[in-house]
Design an enzyme around this catalytic site. Structure first.
Site, PDB file in Angstrom:
ATOM      1  N   GLU A 135      38.987  44.102  31.739  1.00  0.00           N
ATOM      2  CA  GLU A 135      39.264  44.354  33.066  1.00  0.00           C
ATOM      3  C   GLU A 135      39.335  45.450  33.532  1.00  0.00           C
ATOM      4  OE1 GLU A 135      37.977  38.894  33.570  1.00  0.00           O
ATOM      5  OE2 GLU A 135      40.039  39.709  33.651  1.00  0.00           O
TER       6      GLU A 135
HETATM    7  C1  HEC Z   1      36.784  43.597  35.858  1.00  0.00           C
HETATM    8  C2  HEC Z   1      37.196  42.062  36.721  1.00  0.00           C
HETATM    9  C3  HEC Z   1      37.828  40.974  37.552  1.00  0.00           C
HETATM   10  C4  HEC Z   1      39.740  41.720  37.448  1.00  0.00           C
HETATM   11  C5  HEC Z   1      39.371  43.306  37.686  1.00  0.00           C
HETATM   12  C6  HEC Z   1      40.325  40.281  37.734  1.00  0.00           C
HETATM   13  N1  HEC Z   1      39.324  39.201  37.537  1.00  0.00           N
HETATM   14 FE1  HEC Z   1      39.594  37.603  38.026  1.00  0.00          FE
HETATM   15  N2  HEC Z   1      38.168  36.507  37.472  1.00  0.00           N
HETATM   16  C7  HEC Z   1      37.470  37.636  36.746  1.00  0.00           C
HETATM   17  C8  HEC Z   1      36.096  36.952  36.225  1.00  0.00           C
HETATM   18  C9  HEC Z   1      35.419  37.270  35.429  1.00  0.00           C
HETATM   19  C10 HEC Z   1      36.750  35.343  35.752  1.00  0.00           C
HETATM   20  C11 HEC Z   1      36.229  34.821  35.228  1.00  0.00           C
HETATM   21  C12 HEC Z   1      36.678  34.230  33.728  1.00  0.00           C
HETATM   22  C13 HEC Z   1      36.602  32.812  33.046  1.00  0.00           C
HETATM   23  O1  HEC Z   1      36.459  31.956  33.600  1.00  0.00           O
HETATM   24  O2  HEC Z   1      36.038  33.339  32.301  1.00  0.00           O
HETATM   25  C14 HEC Z   1      38.101  35.720  37.049  1.00  0.00           C
HETATM   26  C15 HEC Z   1      38.469  34.127  37.553  1.00  0.00           C
HETATM   27  C16 HEC Z   1      39.699  35.010  37.879  1.00  0.00           C
HETATM   28  C17 HEC Z   1      40.374  33.376  38.316  1.00  0.00           C
HETATM   29  C18 HEC Z   1      39.969  32.052  37.963  1.00  0.00           C
HETATM   30  C19 HEC Z   1      39.380  31.164  39.580  1.00  0.00           C
HETATM   31  C20 HEC Z   1      38.614  29.801  39.162  1.00  0.00           C
HETATM   32  O3  HEC Z   1      38.046  29.521  39.781  1.00  0.00           O
HETATM   33  O4  HEC Z   1      38.697  29.957  37.502  1.00  0.00           O
HETATM   34  C21 HEC Z   1      41.589  33.737  39.752  1.00  0.00           C
HETATM   35  C22 HEC Z   1      42.662  33.034  40.090  1.00  0.00           C
HETATM   36  C23 HEC Z   1      41.646  34.760  39.347  1.00  0.00           C
HETATM   37  N3  HEC Z   1      40.336  36.079  38.613  1.00  0.00           N
HETATM   38  C24 HEC Z   1      42.053  36.018  39.979  1.00  0.00           C
HETATM   39  C25 HEC Z   1      42.367  37.824  39.778  1.00  0.00           C
HETATM   40  C26 HEC Z   1      43.914  38.005  40.157  1.00  0.00           C
HETATM   41  C27 HEC Z   1      44.668  37.841  40.043  1.00  0.00           C
HETATM   42  C28 HEC Z   1      43.393  39.138  39.797  1.00  0.00           C
HETATM   43  C29 HEC Z   1      44.263  40.570  39.199  1.00  0.00           C
HETATM   44  C30 HEC Z   1      45.709  40.208  38.800  1.00  0.00           C
HETATM   45  C31 HEC Z   1      41.824  39.435  38.796  1.00  0.00           C
HETATM   46  N4  HEC Z   1      41.643  38.040  39.182  1.00  0.00           N
HETATM   47  C32 HEC Z   1      41.324  40.873  38.192  1.00  0.00           C
HETATM   48  C33 HEC Z   1      37.020  39.037  36.684  1.00  0.00           C
HETATM   49  C34 HEC Z   1      37.729  40.039  37.434  1.00  0.00           C
END
Ligand code: HEC
Ligand code: HEC
Length: 326
Positions: A135
């Site tokens: 990520e």
């Molecule tokens: C490269 C893409 C990417 C980046 C950069 C990223 N995310 Fe995500 N995020 C995802 C993905 C894909 C998931 C789902 C992963 C899983 O459920 O296994 C996720 C899940 C989440 C969730 C959970 C939402 C739920 O409904 O369960 C949150 C809150 C979140 N991210 C916040 C953040 C925050 C805050 C950051 C920065 C610190 C961030 N993400 C950076 C791709 C990203």
């Protein structure tokens, strides 16, 4: 399940009877949505505005990633519905992730975070992406050095926390910002709050159908989701039909190692759902129409008529609220 089926049959009979005796659409059989335990108006969280503003800055800052190219915003674009519009996400060095990015909008309403619930809170979640090599590919120690060396950041942390820049304070600030991302005032909320004209006739019919056929058995609460884990494929084997099963498809099983949890996923919120295509954890469904039909087939063992799908679509579109800051 059986009880639900009997209930549904009873409904169909009542619906049929009212058709024969010529009742109108808003007859006594309609569910009182405003007093149903399944539905509730979204309400804002109480937050510290300064800490949330600091969190917003961190959320949007690509310097938190290993090579300065990726921020939380890259995959969760708040103005565009809180996701990335891709089947699966693209991380640092253009690496494909294994699963669809859920929206951050209203994530504070989730019982647990991630599709499989492996993070308990927004704070627990917020550190993960920074260090995830697929990520943001960074590390917290470097991030702390960077933030301490930046006057604006170090002043903001010093003003907000007695211990200044720490990992816990970084996580808390990002989570505090995420708690501001509640999308108030959708037509459905206005309807629930007493405005009879807030939703179209089609959306109202869709809301009734949503409750009657049992969509709200899983998608319920203020976020219409986020409150439980359910199997994808309750009524019919989704993964056999789709093929090519990956570890990400195991869902909640990956966290609990409990066979009963295989293929269970957090029921996603349906708030702002028109903005967050493609759908499902595997990102294979491109339209709302298809998502609704798949749900009927795989979760409820039923086939919907075209007009029912269009009413349900109208209802789901009435769940789009105001995006904070947009
Ligand atoms: C490269 C893409 C990417 C980046 C950069 C990223 N995310 Fe995500 N995020 C995802 C993905 C894909 C998931 C789902 C992963 C899983 O459920 O296994 C996720 C899940 C989440 C969730 C959970 C939402 C739920 O409904 O369960 C949150 C809150 C979140 N991210 C916040 C953040 C925050 C805050 C950051 C920065 C610190 C961030 N993400 C950076 C791709 C990203
Ligand atoms: C038995 C529980 C259950 C029922 C009943 C159910 N859903 Fe779902 N729904 C889920 C789960 C779990 C997912 C996520 C599945 C996945 O992606 O692995 C989901 C996903 C969705 C999505 C895609 C959301 C996204 O962000 O990708 C939509 C839209 C949806 N459901 C609408 C409906 C509608 C409309 C009905 C009624 C026709 C319905 N659901 C009935 C559990 C259910």
């Amino acid at each position: 399940m059986l009880a639900r089926k009997i209930l549904r049959l009873t409904f169909l009979c009542i619906a049929f009877t009212s058709l024969v005796i010529g009742c109108s659409s808003d007859d006594e059989d309609d569910i009182d949505l405003r007093n149903s335990a399944d539905f509730a108006v979204l309400t804002a969280n109480t937050v510290d505005a300064d800490i949330a503003a600091l969190g917003k800055k961190l959320y949007e800052d690509k310097q938190l990633s290993g090579d300065g190219t990726v921020s939380c915003m890259s995959c969760h674009d708040v103005a565009k519905g809180g996701d990335d519009g891709r089947p699966t996400s693209l991380g640092i060095n253009d690496q494909e992730g294994p699963i669809n990015a859920p929206t951050v909008l209203n994530a504070s309403y989730n019982v647990l975070q991630f599709w499989d619930g492996r993070a308990a809170t927004l704070e627990d979640q917020a550190g993960g992406p920074i260090e995830n090599p697929k990520e943001m590919g960074g590390n917290i120690a470097d991030v702390i050095v960077y933030l301490k060396g930046d006057t604006e950041y170090s002043n903001a942390f010093a003003a907000a926390f007695s211990d200044g820049v720490t990992e816990a304070n970084i996580r808390f600030s990002i989570a505090e910002y995420e708690r501001t991302l509640v999308t108030l005032n959708s037509p459905f909320d206005q309807y629930l709050s007493g405005d009879d004209d807030a939703m179209s006739e089609a959306a109202l019919r869709g809301a009734q159908l949503f409750a009657k056929i049992g969509c709200s058995d899983c998608h319920n609460g203020p976020a219409l989701g986020g409150s439980s884990f359910e199997k994808l494929g309750v009524a019919k084997d989704y993964f056999k039909d789709r093929g090519n099963v990956t570890e990400a498809d195991y869902g909640r099983y990956n966290v609990t190692a409990n066979e009963a949890h295989r293929h269970q996923f957090k029921v996603p919120t349906l708030r702002n759902i028109e903005l967050t295509d493609p759908y499902l954890h595997d990102g294979t469904v491109t339209t709302l129409d298809e998502a609704i039909r798949k749900m009927a087939t795989y979760q409820l063992d039923m086939t919907l008529e075209d007009d029912e799908v269009s009413d349900l679509t109208a209802f789901l579109k009435a769940l789009t609220g105001e995006i904070p800051g947009a």
